[in-house]
Design a protein around this motif. Structure first.
Motif, PDB file in Angstrom:
ATOM      1  N   ARG A  59       0.837  -1.206   0.000  1.00 11.80           N
ATOM      2  CA  ARG A  59       0.000   0.000   0.000  1.00 11.80           C
ATOM      3  C   ARG A  59       0.871   1.256   0.000  1.00 11.80           C
ATOM      4  N   ALA A  60       1.879   1.259   0.877  1.00  4.95           N
ATOM      5  CA  ALA A  60       2.775   2.417   0.952  1.00  4.95           C
ATOM      6  C   ALA A  60       3.522   2.602  -0.366  1.00  4.95           C
ATOM      7  N   LEU A  61       3.970   1.499  -0.959  1.00  9.69           N
ATOM      8  CA  LEU A  61       4.667   1.576  -2.242  1.00  9.69           C
ATOM      9  C   LEU A  61       3.747   2.131  -3.331  1.00  9.69           C
ATOM     10  N   ALA A  62       2.518   1.663  -3.369  1.00 14.94           N
ATOM     11  CA  ALA A  62       1.567   2.139  -4.386  1.00 14.94           C
ATOM     12  C   ALA A  62       1.348   3.643  -4.247  1.00 14.94           C
ATOM     13  N   ILE A  63       1.165   4.114  -3.031  1.00 16.74           N
ATOM     14  CA  ILE A  63       0.967   5.549  -2.808  1.00 16.74           C
ATOM     15  C   ILE A  63       2.228   6.311  -3.183  1.00 16.74           C
ATOM     16  N   LYS A  64       3.387   5.789  -2.780  1.00 13.34           N
ATOM     17  CA  LYS A  64       4.662   6.430  -3.091  1.00 13.34           C
ATOM     18  C   LYS A  64       4.856   6.552  -4.602  1.00 13.34           C
ATOM     19  N   LEU A  65       4.571   5.492  -5.339  1.00 18.84           N
ATOM     20  CA  LEU A  65       4.740   5.524  -6.790  1.00 18.84           C
ATOM     21  C   LEU A  65       3.740   6.455  -7.456  1.00 18.84           C
ATOM     22  N   ALA A  66       2.512   6.491  -6.947  1.00 18.43           N
ATOM     23  CA  ALA A  66       1.515   7.415  -7.500  1.00 18.43           C
ATOM     24  C   ALA A  66       1.949   8.862  -7.284  1.00 18.43           C
ATOM     25  N   LEU A  67       2.427   9.160  -6.086  1.00 18.31           N
ATOM     26  CA  LEU A  67       2.915  10.508  -5.802  1.00 18.31           C
ATOM     27  C   LEU A  67       4.114  10.851  -6.689  1.00 18.31           C
ATOM     28  N   ILE A 103       3.744  22.505  -4.500  1.00 15.13           N
ATOM     29  CA  ILE A 103       3.053  21.213  -4.559  1.00 15.13           C
ATOM     30  C   ILE A 103       4.072  20.081  -4.642  1.00 15.13           C
ATOM     31  N   ASN A 104       5.097  20.246  -5.478  1.00 16.71           N
ATOM     32  CA  ASN A 104       6.132  19.215  -5.569  1.00 16.71           C
ATOM     33  C   ASN A 104       6.858  19.033  -4.243  1.00 16.71           C
ATOM     34  N   LEU A 105       7.078  20.116  -3.524  1.00 15.27           N
ATOM     35  CA  LEU A 105       7.701  20.002  -2.203  1.00 15.27           C
ATOM     36  C   LEU A 105       6.822  19.178  -1.265  1.00 15.27           C
ATOM     37  N   MET A 106       5.541  19.486  -1.229  1.00 16.10           N
ATOM     38  CA  MET A 106       4.630  18.736  -0.353  1.00 16.10           C
ATOM     39  C   MET A 106       4.557  17.263  -0.765  1.00 16.10           C
ATOM     40  N   LEU A 107       4.499  17.008  -2.069  1.00 16.55           N
ATOM     41  CA  LEU A 107       4.464  15.630  -2.548  1.00 16.55           C
ATOM     42  C   LEU A 107       5.759  14.898  -2.211  1.00 16.55           C
ATOM     43  N   ALA A 108       6.887  15.593  -2.326  1.00 11.87           N
ATOM     44  CA  ALA A 108       8.175  14.983  -1.983  1.00 11.87           C
ATOM     45  C   ALA A 108       8.211  14.594  -0.510  1.00 11.87           C
ATOM     46  N   LEU A 109       7.685  15.445   0.345  1.00 13.04           N
ATOM     47  CA  LEU A 109       7.644  15.121   1.779  1.00 13.04           C
ATOM     48  C   LEU A 109       6.724  13.926   2.035  1.00 13.04           C
ATOM     49  N   LEU A 110       5.615  13.850   1.312  1.00 16.26           N
ATOM     50  CA  LEU A 110       4.724  12.692   1.438  1.00 16.26           C
ATOM     51  C   LEU A 110       5.391  11.418   0.925  1.00 16.26           C
ATOM     52  N   ILE A 111       6.197  11.532  -0.122  1.00 12.11           N
ATOM     53  CA  ILE A 111       6.925  10.370  -0.637  1.00 12.11           C
ATOM     54  C   ILE A 111       7.887   9.839   0.425  1.00 12.11           C
ATOM     55  N   VAL A 112       8.582  10.740   1.098  1.00 15.02           N
ATOM     56  CA  VAL A 112       9.486  10.319   2.184  1.00 15.02           C
ATOM     57  C   VAL A 112       8.675   9.662   3.302  1.00 15.02           C
ATOM     58  N   TRP A 113       7.520  10.218   3.610  1.00 15.10           N
ATOM     59  CA  TRP A 113       6.632   9.645   4.628  1.00 15.10           C
ATOM     60  C   TRP A 113       6.234   8.213   4.255  1.00 15.10           C
ATOM     61  N   MET A 114       5.878   8.010   2.991  1.00 18.14           N
ATOM     62  CA  MET A 114       5.513   6.665   2.528  1.00 18.14           C
ATOM     63  C   MET A 114       6.715   5.717   2.576  1.00 18.14           C
ATOM     64  N   ALA A 115       7.898   6.237   2.300  1.00 17.79           N
ATOM     65  CA  ALA A 115       9.111   5.405   2.384  1.00 17.79           C
ATOM     66  C   ALA A 115       9.324   4.910   3.815  1.00 17.79           C
ATOM     67  N   ILE A 116       9.027   5.763   4.760  1.00 14.60           N
ATOM     68  CA  ILE A 116       9.135   5.352   6.177  1.00 14.60           C
ATOM     69  C   ILE A 116       8.139   4.236   6.460  1.00 14.60           C
ATOM     70  N   PHE A 117       6.900   4.368   5.963  1.00 13.50           N
ATOM     71  CA  PHE A 117       5.901   3.320   6.165  1.00 13.50           C
ATOM     72  C   PHE A 117       6.302   2.016   5.513  1.00 13.50           C
ATOM     73  N   MET A 118       6.967   2.107   4.363  1.00 12.32           N
ATOM     74  CA  MET A 118       7.400   0.889   3.687  1.00 12.32           C
ATOM     75  C   MET A 118       8.386   0.101   4.551  1.00 12.32           C
ATOM     76  N   VAL A 119       9.284   0.819   5.196  1.00 10.22           N
ATOM     77  CA  VAL A 119      10.341   0.166   5.988  1.00 10.22           C
ATOM     78  C   VAL A 119       9.882  -0.137   7.409  1.00 10.22           C
ATOM     79  N   ARG A 120       9.133   0.754   7.984  1.00  4.90           N
ATOM     80  CA  ARG A 120       8.764   0.632   9.414  1.00  4.90           C
ATOM     81  C   ARG A 120       7.330   0.200   9.663  1.00  4.90           C
ATOM     82  N   GLY A 121       6.512   0.145   8.608  1.00  3.34           N
ATOM     83  CA  GLY A 121       5.110  -0.227   8.771  1.00  3.34           C
ATOM     84  C   GLY A 121       4.246   0.980   9.074  1.00  3.34           C
ATOM     85  N   TRP A 122       2.938   0.781   8.961  1.00  9.44           N
ATOM     86  CA  TRP A 122       1.972   1.847   9.221  1.00  9.44           C
ATOM     87  C   TRP A 122       1.851   2.085  10.719  1.00  9.44           C
ATOM     88  N   PRO A 123       1.534   3.312  11.107  1.00  4.71           N
ATOM     89  CA  PRO A 123       1.405   3.591  12.550  1.00  4.71           C
ATOM     90  C   PRO A 123       0.233   2.861  13.183  1.00  4.71           C
TER      91      PRO A 123
END
Length: 168
Positions: A95-103, A148-168
């Motif tokens: 799920r995190a990967l899918a969101i990350k790739l979409a972003l 917008i790209n800055l905000m999306l980039a920050l969300l991409i990093v957020w999703m990368a954290i979820f990919m490695v550490r799992g969802w909260p």
């Protein structure tokens, strides 16, 4: 093979840092400083040259992020069959990967629009007619795409954290 994987992860993170750091520098430092300059033509030329320099770094970075990301997935045991079957998209990682790739896809499209359409048009008009109302409109569009790209980039990093550490 593990050493190649670690190098690939390192490159992936390094390119993300360079890309995100560049965006932060442009949005938070460069553009606000140049707004204080009185010479609009000089400002236009400077921002254009900085943008061109960062553009090639960004696009090479996008390519490296894509290639290292694909390598990292392959190392984790995912292949094209997993993409097609849907196995890759299951669970918290998927799920995190899918969101990350979409972003990431949205960022690439917005970056292309900015770098190859709006940016050059803005610079050309800004240098020729700095007081033209269309310049202000195009500059606003460029700023919003950057934000917008800055905000999306920050969300991409957020999703990368979820990919490695799992969802909260």
């Amino acid at each position: 093979m593990r050493l190649l994987y670690l190098i690939s992860v390192w490159l992936h993170i390094l390119m993300a840092v360079i890309w995100l750091g560049g965006i932060l520098f442009l949005v938070l430092v460069l553009v606000p400083v140049t707004r204080r300059w009185g010479d609009r033509r000089r400002t236009a030329r400077f921002i254009h040259e900085v943008g061109e320099q960062f553009r090639w770094i960004g696009w090479v970075g996008f390519g490296m992020l894509l290639m290292s990301g694909l390598f990292n997935l392959a190392y984790r045991g995912y292949g094209w069959a997993d993409v097609v079957s849907g196995r890759l998209w299951q669970g918290p990682f998927g799920r995190a990967l899918a969101i990350k790739l979409a972003l990431f896809g949205v960022v690439v499209v917005l970056s292309a629009l900015h770098d190859f359409v709006i940016g050059p048009r803005t610079t050309r008009l800004w240098e020729e007619h700095p007081d033209d109302p269309q310049v202000a409109r195009l500059r606003r569009q460029s700023r919003w795409i950057g934000r917008i790209n800055l905000m999306l980039a920050l969300l991409i990093v957020w999703m990368a954290i979820f990919m490695v550490r799992g969802w909260p």
